[in-house]
Write a protein that holds these residues in place. Sequence first.
Motif, PDB file in Angstrom:
ATOM      1  N   LYS A 225      12.733   5.918   9.810  1.00  0.00           N
ATOM      2  CA  LYS A 225      12.103   5.502  11.055  1.00  0.00           C
ATOM      3  C   LYS A 225      11.409   6.698  11.689  1.00  0.00           C
ATOM      4  N   ASN A 226      11.867   7.872  11.335  1.00  0.00           N
ATOM      5  CA  ASN A 226      11.268   9.100  11.864  1.00  0.00           C
ATOM      6  C   ASN A 226       9.904   9.385  11.246  1.00  0.00           C
ATOM      7  N   ILE A 227       9.463   8.500  10.389  1.00  0.00           N
ATOM      8  CA  ILE A 227       8.270   8.830   9.615  1.00  0.00           C
ATOM      9  C   ILE A 227       7.067   9.105  10.516  1.00  0.00           C
ATOM     10  N   ASP A 228       7.016   8.458  11.658  1.00  0.00           N
ATOM     11  CA  ASP A 228       5.906   8.676  12.580  1.00  0.00           C
ATOM     12  C   ASP A 228       6.043  10.030  13.264  1.00  0.00           C
ATOM     13  N   LYS A 229       7.287  10.433  13.461  1.00  0.00           N
ATOM     14  CA  LYS A 229       7.515  11.710  14.114  1.00  0.00           C
ATOM     15  C   LYS A 229       7.049  12.873  13.256  1.00  0.00           C
ATOM     16  N   LEU A 230       6.861  12.633  12.009  1.00  0.00           N
ATOM     17  CA  LEU A 230       6.486  13.729  11.119  1.00  0.00           C
ATOM     18  C   LEU A 230       5.023  14.125  11.283  1.00  0.00           C
ATOM     19  N   ASN A 231       4.273  13.307  12.021  1.00  0.00           N
ATOM     20  CA  ASN A 231       2.894  13.667  12.337  1.00  0.00           C
ATOM     21  C   ASN A 231       2.153  14.124  11.101  1.00  0.00           C
ATOM     22  N   CYS A 232       2.115  13.310  10.120  1.00  0.00           N
ATOM     23  CA  CYS A 232       1.610  13.789   8.843  1.00  0.00           C
ATOM     24  C   CYS A 232       0.850  12.679   8.138  1.00  0.00           C
ATOM     25  N   SER A 233      -0.331  13.015   7.675  1.00  0.00           N
ATOM     26  CA  SER A 233      -1.142  12.023   6.985  1.00  0.00           C
ATOM     27  C   SER A 233      -0.494  11.569   5.696  1.00  0.00           C
ATOM     28  N   ILE A 234       0.263  12.454   5.080  1.00  0.00           N
ATOM     29  CA  ILE A 234       0.957  12.059   3.859  1.00  0.00           C
ATOM     30  C   ILE A 234       1.942  10.953   4.167  1.00  0.00           C
ATOM     31  N   ALA A 235       2.697  11.138   5.249  1.00  0.00           N
ATOM     32  CA  ALA A 235       3.680  10.131   5.621  1.00  0.00           C
ATOM     33  C   ALA A 235       3.009   8.803   5.958  1.00  0.00           C
ATOM     34  N   SER A 236       1.906   8.853   6.686  1.00  0.00           N
ATOM     35  CA  SER A 236       1.273   7.585   7.045  1.00  0.00           C
ATOM     36  C   SER A 236       0.633   6.941   5.818  1.00  0.00           C
ATOM     37  N   ALA A 237       0.113   7.752   4.926  1.00  0.00           N
ATOM     38  CA  ALA A 237      -0.422   7.194   3.684  1.00  0.00           C
ATOM     39  C   ALA A 237       0.689   6.520   2.891  1.00  0.00           C
ATOM     40  N   LEU A 238       1.828   7.188   2.791  1.00  0.00           N
ATOM     41  CA  LEU A 238       2.947   6.624   2.039  1.00  0.00           C
ATOM     42  C   LEU A 238       3.459   5.353   2.688  1.00  0.00           C
ATOM     43  N   ASP A 239       3.309   5.275   3.979  1.00  0.00           N
ATOM     44  CA  ASP A 239       3.740   4.077   4.684  1.00  0.00           C
ATOM     45  C   ASP A 239       2.988   2.845   4.170  1.00  0.00           C
ATOM     46  N   ILE A 240       1.784   3.055   3.689  1.00  0.00           N
ATOM     47  CA  ILE A 240       0.983   1.948   3.180  1.00  0.00           C
ATOM     48  C   ILE A 240       1.091   1.801   1.676  1.00  0.00           C
ATOM     49  N   ILE A 241       0.995   2.891   0.955  1.00  0.00           N
ATOM     50  CA  ILE A 241       0.955   2.774  -0.506  1.00  0.00           C
ATOM     51  C   ILE A 241       2.203   3.314  -1.189  1.00  0.00           C
ATOM     52  N   GLY A 242       3.222   3.690  -0.391  1.00  0.00           N
ATOM     53  CA  GLY A 242       4.388   4.328  -0.976  1.00  0.00           C
ATOM     54  C   GLY A 242       5.477   3.384  -1.437  1.00  0.00           C
ATOM     55  N   GLU A 243       5.353   2.124  -1.103  1.00  0.00           N
ATOM     56  CA  GLU A 243       6.410   1.200  -1.489  1.00  0.00           C
ATOM     57  C   GLU A 243       6.389   0.918  -2.977  1.00  0.00           C
ATOM     58  N   GLY A 244       7.548   0.627  -3.497  1.00  0.00           N
ATOM     59  CA  GLY A 244       7.646   0.292  -4.902  1.00  0.00           C
ATOM     60  C   GLY A 244       6.629  -0.778  -5.256  1.00  0.00           C
ATOM     61  N   TRP A 245       6.045  -0.685  -6.408  1.00  0.00           N
ATOM     62  CA  TRP A 245       5.079  -1.657  -6.912  1.00  0.00           C
ATOM     63  C   TRP A 245       3.670  -1.439  -6.388  1.00  0.00           C
ATOM     64  N   THR A 246       3.505  -0.947  -5.169  1.00  0.00           N
ATOM     65  CA  THR A 246       2.173  -0.950  -4.571  1.00  0.00           C
ATOM     66  C   THR A 246       1.169  -0.155  -5.400  1.00  0.00           C
ATOM     67  N   ILE A 247       1.566   1.029  -5.827  1.00  0.00           N
ATOM     68  CA  ILE A 247       0.650   1.839  -6.633  1.00  0.00           C
ATOM     69  C   ILE A 247       0.314   1.128  -7.944  1.00  0.00           C
ATOM     70  N   LEU A 248       1.325   0.472  -8.516  1.00  0.00           N
ATOM     71  CA  LEU A 248       1.075  -0.248  -9.766  1.00  0.00           C
ATOM     72  C   LEU A 248       0.111  -1.409  -9.539  1.00  0.00           C
ATOM     73  N   ILE A 249       0.254  -2.067  -8.408  1.00  0.00           N
ATOM     74  CA  ILE A 249      -0.677  -3.150  -8.077  1.00  0.00           C
ATOM     75  C   ILE A 249      -2.092  -2.603  -7.945  1.00  0.00           C
ATOM     76  N   LEU A 250      -2.194  -1.468  -7.292  1.00  0.00           N
ATOM     77  CA  LEU A 250      -3.514  -0.862  -7.134  1.00  0.00           C
ATOM     78  C   LEU A 250      -4.072  -0.433  -8.487  1.00  0.00           C
ATOM     79  N   ARG A 251      -3.197   0.075  -9.330  1.00  0.00           N
ATOM     80  CA  ARG A 251      -3.642   0.421 -10.673  1.00  0.00           C
ATOM     81  C   ARG A 251      -4.262  -0.785 -11.354  1.00  0.00           C
ATOM     82  N   GLU A 252      -3.576  -1.931 -11.282  1.00  0.00           N
ATOM     83  CA  GLU A 252      -4.132  -3.146 -11.880  1.00  0.00           C
ATOM     84  C   GLU A 252      -5.469  -3.504 -11.249  1.00  0.00           C
ATOM     85  N   ALA A 253      -5.573  -3.303  -9.952  1.00  0.00           N
ATOM     86  CA  ALA A 253      -6.836  -3.592  -9.279  1.00  0.00           C
ATOM     87  C   ALA A 253      -7.952  -2.713  -9.849  1.00  0.00           C
TER      88      ALA A 253
END
Lengths: 170, 170
Positions: free
Chosen positions: B4-32
Motif C-alpha cells: 500500500k506504501n507503493i504511492d509513498k515511494l514517489n517513483c515512476s518504477i513503482a507506478s509503472a509496476l502498479d499497471i504492468i507488474g501483476e502476474g500475467w500482464t507482461i505476458l498478455i502484452l507480449r502476446e499483443a
Amino acid sequence: MSPKNIDKLNCSIASALDIIGEGWTILILREAFFGSRRFEDFQKHLGIARNILTVRLNKLCDSGVLVRVPIKVGAKRNEYRLTPMGSDLAVILIGLTQWGDRWLNPTQGAPVTFIERATGKAVADIAIFTRDGKKLKPRELAVKPGPGATAETIARLKLIPDVRRKKKKN
Amino acid sequence: MSPKNIDKLNCSIASALDIIGEGWTILILREAFFGSRRFEDFQKHLGIARNILTVRLNKLCDSGVLVRVPIKVGAKRNEYRLTPMGSDLAVILIGLTQWGDRWLNPTQGAPVTFIERATGKAVADIAIFTRDGKKLKPRELAVKPGPGATAETIARLKLIPDVRRKKKKN
DNA sequence: CAGTATCCTCGCAGATACTG
DNA sequence: CAGTATCTGCGAGGATACTG
C-alpha cells in the motif's frame, strides 16, 4: 509469477519474469541500483516485511542477479551487490522509469535521474537500433520467429502475414 | 504488486509496476506485440484462466495501455489493441527478451526476433545514451536526484557520495 | 466466440517475536 | 544489525459452468 505452464511458453520473457517478476523484486533491484546494499537498507526504504525480503534476496542471489559479499573479510554479515547479470537489468529499470515518467507522472519532474557515473551527464533515452544503426520507434517494430522457434511459437505470431503482405505490395 | 506504501515511494518504477507488474500482464502484452487481439487468442496461447484474463484486459484498457475496438462497426465483439502508450512498452519487452536470452537461455536460439516492420531487418540491441550521443554500459551508470526529488528520495540515493568522491580525485 | 459468475486453493505478504 | 521463525489474512489465480 503465476502459471505452471510458464516453461511451456518457451520464451525468454517468461523465464526472465520467473526471476524478476515477483512482487517487490523489481523494487528491491531499484534500491540496489540506488546504492542500497544492506538488509536493513532495503527493509527501511521499502517497508517490506522482513521474511519476504529474506526470501527475495535469497532468490536473487541463487539466480545470480545479486551476490552476497561479507562486509569485512571473515565477517558473518553480508552485503548484497549487483552482479553483471544484475547490472544488465539497468535497461529494464530505466525503461520502466521513463515509461512511468512519460505516461503516468507527466507533471511532476522525475524524482531520479540516471547519469553516467564518471561524468555525471544525464541519460537521455533508451533507443532500439537495427544492426546497421538505424533508430526505431516502437510503432515500427514487428516480430518474427527466431532460430529457436517451435511450431507453437510460429503459430502464435500473427503479425507476420501482415508484414509479408505489406512487403509484397512494393 | 504488493504494498500500500507503493504511492509513498514517489517513483515512476513503482507506478509503472502498479499497471504492468501483476502476474500475467507482461505476458498478455507480449502476446499483443506478437499479434494477438482477440480474447480467445490470449486465452489459448497463454492458458490463463478466463476470469483473470477479463480482469487484466479491463485494467489494461482502463489505464490506456490497450484499447477495445469493435471487430466491425457496430459489432459487440471487441479486439484489444496496443495504444501508443502500450507500444511504448516495446523497450521493456525487448529488454526482458534480450536479458533472458543473454543470461538464462544462452544455448537455445531466441524463439522470437524483433524486426523493423517495414524492412524486416532485425533489431540489434537496446542502447542507453547520454544526451550528447554517448553509448553507456550498465556498469557506467549511476543515479542522482532529479527535479522532483523529495528529501526521502535523496536520502535513499547512496551512490551519490561515491560518485562525488571519484570526481574530486581528478 | 467473448465474456461473466461462482467457488476454491495456495502462497504472497504483513506483523511480530525471537536469536546470534 | 541481520536475519529466522511463526501465525494469519487476503487476494491472485485456477477450474468450471453459465449466457448472449
